[in-house]
Design an enzyme around this catalytic site. Structure first.
Site: not given
Ligand code: C5P
Length: 237
Positions: A34, A61, A63, A66, A125, A216
């Site tokens: 991603k 990603d 999003k 517009d 979220t 992460r």
């Molecule tokens: O590091 P981690 O596993 O928390 O990363 C989750 C990824 O998913 C990040 O790039 C975050 O921006 C994305 N994301 C999220 N919740 C959402 C939409 C996207 O955590 N509702």
């Protein structure tokens, strides 16, 4: 579906060098990466080309949100980059999503490539019902998510991003084919960090996720490839 083909690793880094280093470490175990705001804003479209050179697939990603004409034009440009999947914001509305889905389909046909999957973001979220009210939305999160997911499907989109809490309901209401991309996934026994509603790889799949997005827990692991393999194993289980 092979569990390996359900994992998307979030490359939340700020340089091409760091992103490519991670992809090189992971490419034998991971198919999807991603690319989000941070990496795309730092490197531009060249990062897509670099990742594709490793035979990996990309979820872009950004999003988009517009007017219909602007989003569909951006989406057509994204289709030309050859990404596997990208997203728009459901709050951009039915017309925006419909025009985007139609124009992307037409461009993919014209280019003779597979149409990128077009995904809608429903409610972030990071929002709770109080923050929804403050922007004038008085529905419950559940109702709002479902309303936007239905609208996305009606507009011809392929799926939505949703937490595992919502995945179950969306799967039940919108059927087997509709894609659900679930972030906030943490392997059993690891820290949730700033994610509020976490699921394990296994429970997210059980709740109906088509893909899970993990950042992460893989990218900051001592051995990212081993962490990815462990997550794929948990999904399989
Ligand atoms: O590091 P981690 O596993 O928390 O990363 C989750 C990824 O998913 C990040 O790039 C975050 O921006 C994305 N994301 C999220 N919740 C959402 C939409 C996207 O955590 N509702």
């Amino acid at each position: 579906m092979n569990p390996k083909d359900r994992l998307i690793v979030a490359l939340d880094v700020d340089s091409e060098e760091k992103a490519v280093e991670l992809v090189e470490k992971l490419k034998n175990d991971v198919r999807f990466f991603k690319v989000g705001f941070e990496l795309f804003s730092s490197c531009g479209p060249s990062i897509i080309k670099r990742i594709k050179e490793t035979d990996s697939d990309i979820f872009l990603d950004l999003k988009f949100h517009d007017i219909p004409n602007t989003v569909s034009k951006a989406a057509v440009s994204v289709a030309r980059l050859g990404v596997y999947m990208f997203n728009v914001h459901g709050l951009g509305g039915y017309e925006m999503m419909k025009k985007t889905a139609e124009d992307v389909e037409e461009e993919a046909q014209r280019l003779g490539i597979e149409k990128p999957k077009v995904i809608a973001v429903t409610v972030l979220t990071s929002m709770d019902e109080d923050s929804l009210k403050k922007v004038g939305i008085n529905e419950s999160i559940k109702d709002e998510v479902l309303k936007l997911a239905r609208m996305a499907k009606d507009a011809g989109l392929d799926g939505v991003v949703a937490s595992s809490v919502e995945a179950k309901m969306i799967r039940k209401e919108l059927g087997k084919e509709f894609l659900i991309i679930t972030p906030g996934v943490r392997p059993a026994g690891t820290a949730a960090q700033d994610q509020k509603r976490v699921a394990t790889p296994g429970s997210a799949i059980k709740d109906g996720a088509s893909f899970i997005v993990v950042g992460r827990p893989i990218t900051e692991a001592k051995d990212p490839a081993a962490a990815a393999r462990e997550i794929i194993k948990e999904m399989g289980g």
